[in-house]
Design a protein around this motif. Structure first.
Motif, mmCIF file in Angstrom:
data_model
loop_
_atom_site.group_PDB
_atom_site.id
_atom_site.type_symbol
_atom_site.label_atom_id
_atom_site.label_comp_id
_atom_site.label_asym_id
_atom_site.label_seq_id
_atom_site.Cartn_x
_atom_site.Cartn_y
_atom_site.Cartn_z
ATOM 1 N N LEU A 1 43.802 35.095 38.528
ATOM 2 C CA LEU A 1 42.248 34.467 38.334
ATOM 3 C C LEU A 1 41.983 33.788 37.371
ATOM 4 N N SER A 2 42.358 34.016 36.271
ATOM 5 C CA SER A 2 42.694 33.117 35.210
ATOM 6 C C SER A 2 43.022 31.517 35.089
ATOM 7 N N LEU A 3 44.405 31.865 35.835
ATOM 8 C CA LEU A 3 45.220 30.451 36.536
ATOM 9 C C LEU A 3 44.579 29.674 36.881
ATOM 10 N N ALA A 4 43.911 30.423 38.437
ATOM 11 C CA ALA A 4 42.720 29.217 39.432
ATOM 12 C C ALA A 4 42.031 28.583 38.579
ATOM 13 N N LYS A 5 41.083 29.734 37.393
ATOM 14 C CA LYS A 5 40.057 29.226 36.739
ATOM 15 C C LYS A 5 40.625 28.106 35.572
ATOM 16 N N GLU A 6 41.377 28.114 35.320
ATOM 17 C CA GLU A 6 42.121 26.830 33.720
ATOM 18 C C GLU A 6 43.146 25.776 35.071
ATOM 19 N N LEU A 7 43.327 26.405 35.975
ATOM 20 C CA LEU A 7 44.138 24.804 37.019
ATOM 21 C C LEU A 7 43.196 23.873 37.437
ATOM 22 N N GLY A 8 42.062 24.724 37.344
ATOM 23 C CA GLY A 8 40.664 23.949 37.906
ATOM 24 C C GLY A 8 40.067 22.800 36.728
ATOM 25 N N GLU A 9 39.615 23.887 35.676
ATOM 26 C CA GLU A 9 39.575 22.996 34.442
ATOM 27 C C GLU A 9 40.412 21.821 34.041
ATOM 28 N N ALA A 10 41.629 22.453 34.277
ATOM 29 C CA ALA A 10 42.140 21.074 33.482
ATOM 30 C C ALA A 10 41.970 20.188 34.812
ATOM 31 N N VAL A 11 42.439 20.734 35.700
ATOM 32 C CA VAL A 11 41.853 19.163 37.474
ATOM 33 C C VAL A 11 40.561 18.368 36.367
ATOM 34 N N LEU B 1 31.176 46.491 39.389
ATOM 35 C CA LEU B 1 32.525 46.033 38.885
ATOM 36 C C LEU B 1 33.178 45.509 39.300
ATOM 37 N N PRO B 2 34.036 45.878 38.025
ATOM 38 C CA PRO B 2 34.989 44.123 37.817
ATOM 39 C C PRO B 2 35.347 44.492 38.028
ATOM 40 N N VAL B 3 36.084 42.510 37.783
ATOM 41 C CA VAL B 3 37.247 42.257 39.748
ATOM 42 C C VAL B 3 38.278 42.174 38.145
ATOM 43 N N VAL B 4 39.695 42.432 38.472
ATOM 44 C CA VAL B 4 40.711 43.248 37.947
ATOM 45 C C VAL B 4 41.386 41.284 38.167
ATOM 46 N N ASP B 5 41.593 40.160 36.471
ATOM 47 C CA ASP B 5 42.892 39.490 36.337
ATOM 48 C C ASP B 5 44.054 39.291 37.667
ATOM 49 N N ALA B 6 44.255 39.472 39.057
ATOM 50 C CA ALA B 6 45.752 39.841 39.135
ATOM 51 C C ALA B 6 45.422 39.626 40.368
ATOM 52 N N ASP B 7 46.627 39.603 41.943
ATOM 53 C CA ASP B 7 46.243 39.624 42.880
ATOM 54 C C ASP B 7 47.400 39.722 44.032
#
Lengths: 360, 515
Positions: A209-219, A122-128
């Motif tokens: 989830l995208s935000l977490a990924k982008e923050l980590g990538e930026a670092v 199943l897919p994961v929704v980009d939200a929490d």
């Protein structure tokens, strides 16, 4: 259906950093969760991520998460409990889930949905349900805006499942689930509150989830290029540097399951001769600049290593660390009277009015 | 009298000590087999000692075992056995290991019933038939050494012990490492540490026997002790069983030796070499421990390791002008050819120190082209960076003595921010060997206690008693053992019915008990 992106093994490294930052000092270390997700992605291939806008009216989305003590979770490591819990909710409601959503993007729960997603396809929704980390089950935006916090299934690794089919409110769900979790050895996973596309779109914190990924990538990019990771973080997500300096003192005590305390930071550079105090209860809750409150929950107060941009959880705070304290505005869903009643200053025992974090 | 030895990457150093007094010192190049370099040092000191002097003990800090891991040399064919079923299966043993290291030890992993909950309940009972089957299979696969790791064995180690008995009864020659004797809470890191130990026990047994035999043929009857990561000693038969406890003894011995030479117990020790500056903090004579996971040969572990903070700044660090850039490149050991005060053409940190009159090496006349205000700016920045290292490693803002060692310490001025005193001990070139020679014997316990069955005081007393008896077992004079440190760590996100306790004890080596 168009999937926005697939979570690869490499993305997990970024998500772990980003989720650590959004964890605001709590939420548990994402390292073990990341290893678990990596293991499954290696076996089953990348997990699909679905944008909340792309959900369909026929979709049936179940929220999953881990519950228990992080210190226990590093010893009795979670397995497929969130998958069992998802199945238990499907059995109880008689409906198949079409997507999975995270309960909490901050800390180790950020990656928990990837486990059942990988096992089911199943897919994961980009939200929490938080856009950050909070300590208790009821502290989710879904529940603030009328979604019932039940049915809930809590599962251990042995084959035990507890179902909560009815509760007066989210706080009762929290109490019952916490009691069951302790019997299960202080480590369990849950699935709860099946939702429709419309419910997700209106009550969840979107694109987290995208935000977490982008923050980590930026670092990670900034580290490799020898650039300032703090600036890189603020380019990804609007927020501000609240303070920069050196940790002078950490005062900690654990009472009734909460790691309470405060950290005192002495200013350096443009903050020289000022002092910032951050008070925490598992998560960072209040930042006071020379006793004046400059950022307060539900706004995010994140302490990161100044040089490397590495998030520092409350249990790792120590004298001498050079840190930057970042403030990010809470998701709008938390700033309403209903949101503040659940996770505003008063929910943590502060007799203080919430005031918006000023970005300029 | 006793002999302290440190085996480093380049040199093997040894000292002869009479109590706390340095009698003699010797330096030899480290040999390929390591052992012959050690024996050469022992022979030199043994020959030069006063005629009536007797050597009571030899204390050795060595890189033998970490080298074996790094070179994947002589590692035993090993298996990791986890007692956990039905829990903790998704991340099997050796999950995050470098694949070549995993391959070099065979990579055998097993999971079986057993293990405990945080509060001491069983996850599942031990299944004897299952373990006998596994033991036979290990033997068939050529496994000679096994690590046994039970979930929450720091709370209850009984399952690990029962499993060890079953495996030994099936395969008597099997070498066994129990994770509860190696590490602390955190199954993956503890299991990794136990597994590193398991694959080192064969090379450890051989090494210990070789050094003892060589000592014997040199006519030296004294018992041999090994330095551990935490600055205490263990007997050689323990070292043969627990080689992994020796792998970070180098930095620990260096810090302890430097502080001893300066006569202080609580101090920041800064070691400035050609390319880097390492800072460590001694609290009551022992290094402060790192609280984060420690990487050993690419494997994540949770050993008790000294906390060391390092930056790229040393005597050979390259300095650039307009704008000022300090390192991270360094000319390293080529400083005496390439540095400007030595007639070279590379501007280094040492040249800056000489230009400001902080250091007095080489020929200052060769620096006439250097602008004075630039030199001042650079030396202030160098000083500031070293001061930051000291400050990062301190435990509070209170000023403490700063002990400076290493060839690069000439870069630093005596007016040092945050230092109550700046000490530059003599004989610092053999600080590591002295650190080994002055070591005491210790015991450490880190366990989780369930407070449903006992009070907090009872839990603390149990932990203290166990720490004291561990020190005595390790060879301490019982009358000298004292509790060094007690740390309580309640578990977060849980009502407080469990307590994690860490207790350290230490005492003087009882040489009369040896032999």
């Amino acid at each position: 259906m168009i999937y926005m992106w697939n979570v690869s093994e490499d993305d997990l490294e970024s998500i772990a950093i980003g989720a650590g930052i959004l964890g605001t000092g709590g939420g548990g270390n994402p390292y073990i969760g990341m290893l678990r997700a990596k293991q499954l992605i290696r076996e089953n291939g990348p997990v699909k991520v679905l944008s909340p806008e792309e959900l369909d009216e026929s979709d049936y989305i179940v929220c999953v998460g881990g519950i228990g003590a992080p210190t226990v979770g590093i010893e009795k490591v979670r397995d497929k409990q969130s998958y069992y819990a998802l199945k238990a909710i499907e059995d109880f409601t008689g409906k198949k889930a079409t997507a999975i959503i995270s309960n909490e993007i901050g800390g180790s729960n950020s990656v928990e949905p990837l486990i059942p997603a990988s096992l089911t396809g199943l897919p994961v929704v980009d939200a929490d349900g938080m856009g950050r980390a909070f300590p208790e089950v009821q502290m989710k935006t879904f529940f603030v805006y009328g979604i019932p916090a039940y049915p809930m299934a809590v599962c251990d690794e042995k084959g035990n499942t507890a179902l909560i089919t009815q509760a007066l409110d989210g706080k009762w769900v929290e109490r019952m689930a916490r009691a069951v979790t302790i019997q299960m050895g202080a480590v369990a996973c849950y699935a709860l509150a099946p939702m429709t596309a419309h419910q997700i779109q209106t009550t969840a914190v979107l694109n987290s989830l995208s935000l977490a990924k982008e923050l980590g990538e930026a670092v990670r990019v900034a580290r490799t290029a020898n650039e300032d990771p703090i600036e890189a973080l603020l380019n990804v997500h609007p927020g501000k540097v609240l303070f920069q300096g050196k940790i002078m003192d950490v005062d900690r005590q654990t009472t009734a399951g909460f790691a309470k305390g405060q950290v005192v930071i002495e200013g350096m550079g443009e903050y020289e001769s000022n002092k910032l105090t951050v008070e925490f209860q598992n998560e960072n809750l209040v930042a006071r600049l020379n006793s004046e409150i400059i950022c307060i929950v539900p706004d995010l107060i994140c302490i990161v290593d100044t040089e490397r941009g590495e998030p520092i959880t409350t249990e790792l705070l120590r004298y001498g660390f050079r840190v930057t304290v970042l403030g990010f505005p809470a998701p709008e869903l938390w700033k309403t009277p209903e949101g503040l009643a659940t996770a505003g200053p008063s929910a943590f025992g502060y007799d203080v009015e919430y005031a918006d974090l000023e970005l300029t | 009298m006793h002999i302290g030895i440190d085996v480093g990457g380049t040199n093997t150093d040894a000292v002869l000590m009479d109590g706390d007094v340095l009698v003699d010192k010797v330096k030899n190049p480290t040999t390929d087999d390591v052992t012959s370099g050690i024996i050469a040092c022992i022979n030199t000191l043994n020959a030069s000692k006063p005629n009536d002097a007797k050597i009571d003990a030899v204390m050795l800090g060595t890189t033998h075992f970490v080298n074996a891991l790094l070179q994947r040399a002589g590692l035993a064919h090993s298996a990791a056995l986890r007692l956990c079923l039905p829990a903790t299966t998704m991340l099997p043993p050796l999950v995050d290991w470098p694949s070549d290291l995993k391959d070099s030890i065979g990579g055998h992993t097993y999971m079986a019933s057993g293990g405990h909950e945080y509060d001491g309940r069983e996850i599942s009972p031990i299944d004897e038939i299952e373990l006998r089957t596994i033991a036979k299979k290990m033997n068939d696969e050529g496994v000679r050494s096994v690590s046994i790791s039970g979930v929450f064995s720091p709370v209850d180690d009984s399952h690990e012990k029962i499993a060890a008995d079953i495996i030994t009864s099936e395969i008597p020659s099997m070498k066994i490492t129990l994770s509860s004797e190696i590490g602390r809470v955190g199954i993956l890191e503890r299991e990794n540490a136990a597994m590193l130990n398991a694959c080192l026990v064969e090379v450890a047994a051989k090494t210990v026997a070789a050094i003892q035999a060589a000592m014997g043929s040199a006519g030296l009857e004294a018992p041999l002790f090994f330095s551990q990561n935490d600055g205490t000693l263990m007997q050689s038969e323990f070292a043969a069983q627990y080689p992994v406890f020796t792998i970070a003894s180098g930095p620990t011995n260096s810090m302890r030796g430097a502080a001893f030479l300066s006569g202080v117990l609580d101090a920041v020790v800064i070691d400035i070499g050609g390319t880097s500056t390492d800072g460590g903090m001694l609290v009551r004579g022992f290094p402060r421990e790192a609280i984060v996971a420690v990487d050993v040969a690419g494997v994540r572990t949770n050993f008790r390791m000294p906390d060391v903070f390092s930056i790229a700044l040393g005597g050979g660090t390259v300095i650039k002008q307009n704008p000022l850039v300090i390192g991270p490149e360094s000319v390293g050991f080529r400083l005496t050819q390439e540095g400007m005060v030595f007639g070279g053409d590379q501007l280094t940190a040492t040249d800056i120190a000489v230009a400001n009159g902080v250091a007095g090496v080489g020929d200052p006349n060769l620096l006439s082209d250097i602008n004075a205000s630039f030199a001042e700016e650079a030396i202030n920045e160098i000083q500031k960076r070293v001061e930051v290292v000291a400050d990062q490693i301190k435990v509070s803002s209170h000023p403490v003595p700063v002990v400076l060692v290493g060839g690069g310490s000439i870069l630093v001025k005596n007016s040092f921010e945050g230092a109550s005193d700046v000490l530059r001990p003599s004989n610092a070139d053999v600080a590591n060997a002295i650190g080994a020679a002055i070591s005491q014997v210790g015991g450490q316990v880190e366990k989780v206690y369930s407070l449903t069955e006992m009070t907090r005081e009872e839990a603390l007393n149990l932990a203290k008693e166990e720490a004291i008896s561990k020190a005595i077992d390790a060879g301490a004079d019982p009358g000298s053992v004292e509790i060094m440190d007690i740390e309580e760590i309640p578990l977060a996100y849980l009502p407080s019915n469990a307590l994690r306790v860490k207790v350290k004890s230490v005492g003087n080596l009882d040489t009369s008990k040896q032999n």
